[in-house]
Design a protein around this motif. Structure first.
Motif, PDB file in Angstrom:
ATOM      1  N   ARG A   9      37.189  68.191 -56.488  1.00 32.58           N
ATOM      2  CA  ARG A   9      36.587  69.403 -55.903  1.00 32.58           C
ATOM      3  C   ARG A   9      35.103  69.284 -56.237  1.00 32.58           C
ATOM      4  O   ARG A   9      34.142  69.680 -55.427  1.00 32.58           O
ATOM      5  N   LEU A  10      34.726  69.094 -57.555  1.00 28.90           N
ATOM      6  CA  LEU A  10      33.423  69.165 -57.763  1.00 28.90           C
ATOM      7  C   LEU A  10      32.594  67.881 -57.338  1.00 28.90           C
ATOM      8  O   LEU A  10      31.403  68.047 -56.532  1.00 28.90           O
ATOM      9  N   VAL A  11      33.378  66.776 -56.780  1.00 31.59           N
ATOM     10  CA  VAL A  11      32.608  65.436 -56.094  1.00 31.59           C
ATOM     11  C   VAL A  11      32.336  66.140 -54.581  1.00 31.59           C
ATOM     12  O   VAL A  11      31.260  65.892 -54.055  1.00 31.59           O
ATOM     13  N   LYS A  34      23.553  66.170 -59.902  1.00 31.86           N
ATOM     14  CA  LYS A  34      24.090  67.735 -59.489  1.00 31.86           C
ATOM     15  C   LYS A  34      25.615  67.531 -60.160  1.00 31.86           C
ATOM     16  O   LYS A  34      26.050  68.570 -60.621  1.00 31.86           O
ATOM     17  N   LEU A  35      26.314  66.417 -59.792  1.00 26.79           N
ATOM     18  CA  LEU A  35      27.620  66.090 -60.177  1.00 26.79           C
ATOM     19  C   LEU A  35      27.715  66.316 -61.815  1.00 26.79           C
ATOM     20  O   LEU A  35      28.569  67.112 -62.253  1.00 26.79           O
ATOM     21  N   ASN A  36      27.154  65.694 -62.551  1.00 24.86           N
ATOM     22  CA  ASN A  36      26.968  65.481 -63.912  1.00 24.86           C
ATOM     23  C   ASN A  36      26.685  66.828 -64.436  1.00 24.86           C
ATOM     24  O   ASN A  36      27.375  67.241 -65.614  1.00 24.86           O
ATOM     25  N   LYS A  75      29.253  71.705 -67.215  1.00 21.50           N
ATOM     26  CA  LYS A  75      29.607  73.144 -67.316  1.00 21.50           C
ATOM     27  C   LYS A  75      31.096  73.309 -67.234  1.00 21.50           C
ATOM     28  O   LYS A  75      31.670  74.187 -67.857  1.00 21.50           O
ATOM     29  N   THR A  76      31.982  72.460 -66.728  1.00 21.12           N
ATOM     30  CA  THR A  76      33.115  72.694 -66.516  1.00 21.12           C
ATOM     31  C   THR A  76      33.987  71.916 -67.634  1.00 21.12           C
ATOM     32  O   THR A  76      35.201  72.371 -67.950  1.00 21.12           O
TER      33      THR A  76
END
Length: 95
Positions: free
Chosen positions: A61-63, A84-86, A91-92
């Protein structure tokens, strides 16, 4: 380059028959390209999920959320913004 392919396979636990995207084993001229192909991100996702103690669905989902379309909508290919992904992973995850 064969050495890079084998190192990538080993790092990500990939079988010999899995096709490796070119951007996974080459670098941009500056070596600082903040984007990788969606396929490259997909192949790394199981390792990232394990390291970050996240479900594979969460990483996928994050990707998706950090995949940007082609420049101006038609120039080039979609790419995953790694910066941005990192940040989103930080955060997650609970690593």
């Amino acid at each position: 380059m064969t050495q890079n392919v084998e190192a990538y396979r080993k790092a990500n636990g990939l079988a010999p028959d899995v096709k490796i995207p070119a951007d996974a084993v080459t670098a941009s001229a500056s070596g600082l390209d903040p984007h990788i192909s969606p396929k490259n991100a997909e192949l790394q996702s199981p390792r990232i999920a394990t390291e970050r103690k996240l479900g594979l669905e969460d990483v996928a989902r994050l990707v998706r959320e950090n995949t940007e379309g082609p420049f101006l909508g038609f120039i080039g290919e979609p790419g995953v913004n790694v910066v941005k992904l990192n940040l989103a992973l930080d955060k997650t995850s609970t690593h």
